[in-house]
Design a protein around this motif. Structure first.
Motif, short mmCIF file in Angstrom:
data_model
loop_
_atom_site.label_atom_id
_atom_site.label_comp_id
_atom_site.label_asym_id
_atom_site.label_seq_id
_atom_site.Cartn_x
_atom_site.Cartn_y
_atom_site.Cartn_z
N ASN A 162 -35.54 -35.57 -41.67
CA ASN A 162 -36.36 -36.64 -42.23
C ASN A 162 -35.63 -37.60 -43.17
OD1 ASN A 162 -35.95 -35.24 -44.60
ND2 ASN A 162 -38.08 -34.61 -44.88
N THR A 163 -34.29 -37.48 -43.29
CA THR A 163 -33.64 -38.15 -44.41
C THR A 163 -32.86 -39.40 -44.02
OG1 THR A 163 -33.44 -35.93 -45.37
CG2 THR A 163 -32.24 -37.72 -46.46
N HIS A 164 -32.11 -39.34 -42.95
CA HIS A 164 -31.26 -40.48 -42.58
C HIS A 164 -31.10 -40.48 -41.07
CE1 HIS A 164 -28.63 -43.77 -43.16
NE2 HIS A 164 -27.81 -43.29 -44.07
N ALA A 180 -26.97 -35.56 -45.24
CA ALA A 180 -27.61 -36.75 -44.66
C ALA A 180 -26.83 -38.02 -45.00
CB ALA A 180 -29.03 -36.87 -45.18
N HIS A 181 -25.73 -37.88 -45.78
CA HIS A 181 -24.99 -39.07 -46.22
C HIS A 181 -23.50 -39.01 -45.84
CE1 HIS A 181 -28.24 -41.13 -48.21
NE2 HIS A 181 -28.63 -39.97 -48.71
N PRO A 182 -23.22 -38.92 -44.52
CA PRO A 182 -21.81 -39.02 -44.12
C PRO A 182 -21.29 -40.43 -44.41
CG PRO A 182 -23.24 -39.25 -42.20
CD PRO A 182 -24.14 -38.93 -43.38
N VAL A 216 -26.35 -30.69 -53.20
CA VAL A 216 -25.39 -31.81 -53.18
C VAL A 216 -25.91 -32.82 -52.16
CG1 VAL A 216 -22.98 -32.46 -53.04
CG2 VAL A 216 -23.58 -30.07 -53.50
N HIS A 217 -26.43 -33.92 -52.64
CA HIS A 217 -27.10 -34.83 -51.72
C HIS A 217 -26.15 -35.83 -51.08
CE1 HIS A 217 -30.52 -36.74 -49.89
NE2 HIS A 217 -30.13 -37.91 -50.36
N ASP A 218 -25.10 -36.21 -51.79
CA ASP A 218 -24.26 -37.31 -51.32
C ASP A 218 -22.83 -37.06 -51.79
OD1 ASP A 218 -23.44 -39.77 -50.26
OD2 ASP A 218 -24.83 -40.98 -51.45
N TYR A 244 -28.35 -38.59 -57.01
CA TYR A 244 -28.74 -38.47 -55.60
C TYR A 244 -27.77 -39.24 -54.72
CZ TYR A 244 -33.13 -35.93 -56.03
OH TYR A 244 -34.05 -34.94 -56.24
N HIS A 245 -27.56 -40.52 -55.09
CA HIS A 245 -26.82 -41.40 -54.17
C HIS A 245 -25.61 -42.03 -54.84
CE1 HIS A 245 -30.98 -41.43 -52.43
NE2 HIS A 245 -30.24 -40.85 -51.52
N THR A 246 -24.53 -42.06 -54.11
CA THR A 246 -23.36 -42.77 -54.58
C THR A 246 -23.44 -44.22 -54.10
OG1 THR A 246 -22.05 -42.26 -52.62
CG2 THR A 246 -22.02 -40.64 -54.39
N PHE A 297 -37.00 -42.94 -46.46
CA PHE A 297 -35.70 -42.69 -47.05
C PHE A 297 -34.65 -43.68 -46.50
CE2 PHE A 297 -37.45 -38.16 -47.56
CZ PHE A 297 -37.92 -38.43 -48.83
N HIS A 298 -33.82 -43.25 -45.59
CA HIS A 298 -32.63 -44.05 -45.27
C HIS A 298 -32.61 -44.52 -43.82
CE1 HIS A 298 -31.06 -42.70 -49.10
NE2 HIS A 298 -31.34 -41.46 -48.75
N GLY A 299 -31.93 -45.66 -43.63
CA GLY A 299 -31.84 -46.22 -42.29
C GLY A 299 -30.49 -46.84 -42.03
FE LIG Z 1 -30.55 -39.79 -49.74
#
Ligand SMILES: [Fe+2]
Length: 441
Positions: free
Chosen positions: A106-108, A150-152, A198-200, A262-264, A432-434
């Motif tokens: 559900n995230t990216h 979810a954040h490659p 670790v989200h990002d 959360y996000h870099t 969330f992300h797209g």
């Molecule tokens: Fe995120």
């Protein structure tokens, strides 16, 4: 817009609430003009609780909303669940969502090496087609044995996709590098003291940055609703810097003030230092807390030679969902973008800010008349001369129309009217992300 109540938390109300139908619409009406150089699909992921209940904003089943654009026209809009076993489960628990394959997905959603992958950080990716049909779990030919963030990050120079996965059981953190072909060519277990959320992470031209922050997985909270983590500052906080092809022993760890990120936004090299920007949360004591603080943009300068860390607050506005040009990921850059969050802590997005990251000055595209947004993606202009030649693309919900639009903004002149507003026949929940996935990918 309805607001959260004791009976209905914010993520089940207003434009956070789930949509009940899956829709196919074609030949979408457009106000303005879609730049003809944009040919591809914009996909955006977010939670859409299937059984009309969810214990946390983060725990609804993933639904992708997509728009195909070609030759100045918006061909279609459609929304589809990512088909995973959890869609057939009556109550999602921390136990059943940890079963391998049971991704909320559900995230990216990202594109790399011709694949489209729906991501959620405790599971392997779920491959989707460019028409948003679910293919199934994707494990890089069996080489990915655990979860994937979810954040490659996709390197604009090499075309590699760099990422990590974390585990609630050892190994707690693993680094991966996929070649431009998609082949997984490096797997490194990174030594960290405990299982943290670790989200990002971030990359530079030669390094990767790991965040080891004090949001710890808490076994005592399994069996209860919500995300089973606890914030514990006694764990400390550190940022690790490792050469991209390095090993755990090569990581240089920098102690920083405890916080959550959360996000870099970005990282890049400057002399012997790494300059790292991210919206930083202080006072964020648990996931799902009432009246959570809103992140503020900070800069950390990490000196690889002498081990020093300098931390500065860049701005005092509450922002998150930072984004830069995909052509500049890991490289020195002047501009970055972030979404302004509602100061109540309910994460409605009120507008978009273009930052000059050196000075912290910003230009704002404020949404008007109760309209609220989603994360924006930056799409570089085809023949751009400047770093900010490009477009910001995002879904915006209009409460008067009770429907959403895919909005395309001029990323250089933020205050202008959008270049194009693509009218959708339904609303797209705040998610969330797209990613913009051009036709050639
Ligand atoms: Fe995120």
């Amino acid at each position: 817009m309805s607001t959260a109540t004791a009976e209905a938390p914010f993520w089940m109300t207003g434009n956070f609430g789930p949509v009940e139908e899956t829709i196919d619409a074609v030949n979408l009406k457009v106000t303005g003009e879609i730049p003809r150089e944009l040919n591809g699909r914009y996909f955006r992921n977010g939670p859409n609780p299937n059984k009309n209940t969810s214990a946390d904003w983060f725990l609804g089943e993933g639904m992708i909303h997509g728009v195909e654009i070609q030759n100045g026209k918006a061909n279609w809009y459609r929304n589809r669940y990512v088909e995973t076993p959890l869609l057939d489960v009556d109550v999602i628990t921390n136990e059943n969502r940890m079963v391998p394959g049971n991704s909320l997905a559900n995230t990216h959603i990202v594109g790399h090496a011709g694949k489209v992958l729906a991501l959620q950080e405790t599971q392997v990716p779920i491959e989707m087609t460019k028409d948003l049909e679910t293919v199934g779990p994707y494990s890089f030919d069996g080489k990915l044995n655990g979860a994937m963030t979810a954040h490659p990050k996709i390197c604009p120079i090499t075309g590699e996709m760099l990422f990590f996965g974390y585990g609630i059981m050892p190994p707690f953190l693993t680094y991966y590098r996929a070649a431009p072909s998609g082949e997984l060519v490096q797997t490194e277990i990174i030594d960290v003291p405990a299982a943290t959320m670790v989200h990002d992470f971030a990359i530079t031209e030669n390094h990767v940055l790991f965040l080891d922050l004090p949001m710890l997985w808490d076994i005592k909270k399994f069996g209860k609703p919500g995300i089973p983590v606890s914030y514990d500052e006694s764990y400390g906080a550190r940022i690790g810097v490792m050469p991209r092809n390095g090993k755990s022993g090569d990581v240089k760890w920098f102690e920083v003030d405890p916080c959550y990120i959360y996000h870099t936004m970005s990282a890049f090299e400057r002399g012997s230092s790494i300059v790292f920007h991210a919206p930083k949360l202080t006072g964020y004591t648990s996931v799902g807390m009432t009246n959570p603080p809103i992140p503020k943009l900070h800069r950390w300068t990490l000196d690889l030679k002498n081990g020093s860390v300098k931390e500065e607050q860049v701005d005092d506005l509450g922002v998150d969902f930072p984004v830069i040009s995909p052509d500049l990921v890991g490289l020195a850059h002047n501009y970055a973008y972030a979404a302004e969050f509602d100061p109540t802590g309910v994460p409605y997005i009120l507008g978009y800010h273009k930052y000059d990251i050196e000075t912290g000055s910003r230009t704002c595209h404020k949404l008007q008349n109760g309209r609220t947004g989603s994360e924006a993606s930056f799409v570089p202009a085809a023949n751009g001369k400047d770093q900010d030649d490009g477009y910001l693309m995002t879904f915006v919900y209009d409460p008067d129309e009770k429907a959403s639009e895919l909005v395309i903004m001029n990323a250089k002149e933020m205050t202008d009217e959008p270049l194009a507003r693509i009218h959708l026949p339904a609303r797209v929940p705040t998610g969330f992300h797209g990613s913009w996935i051009p036709d050639m990918n």
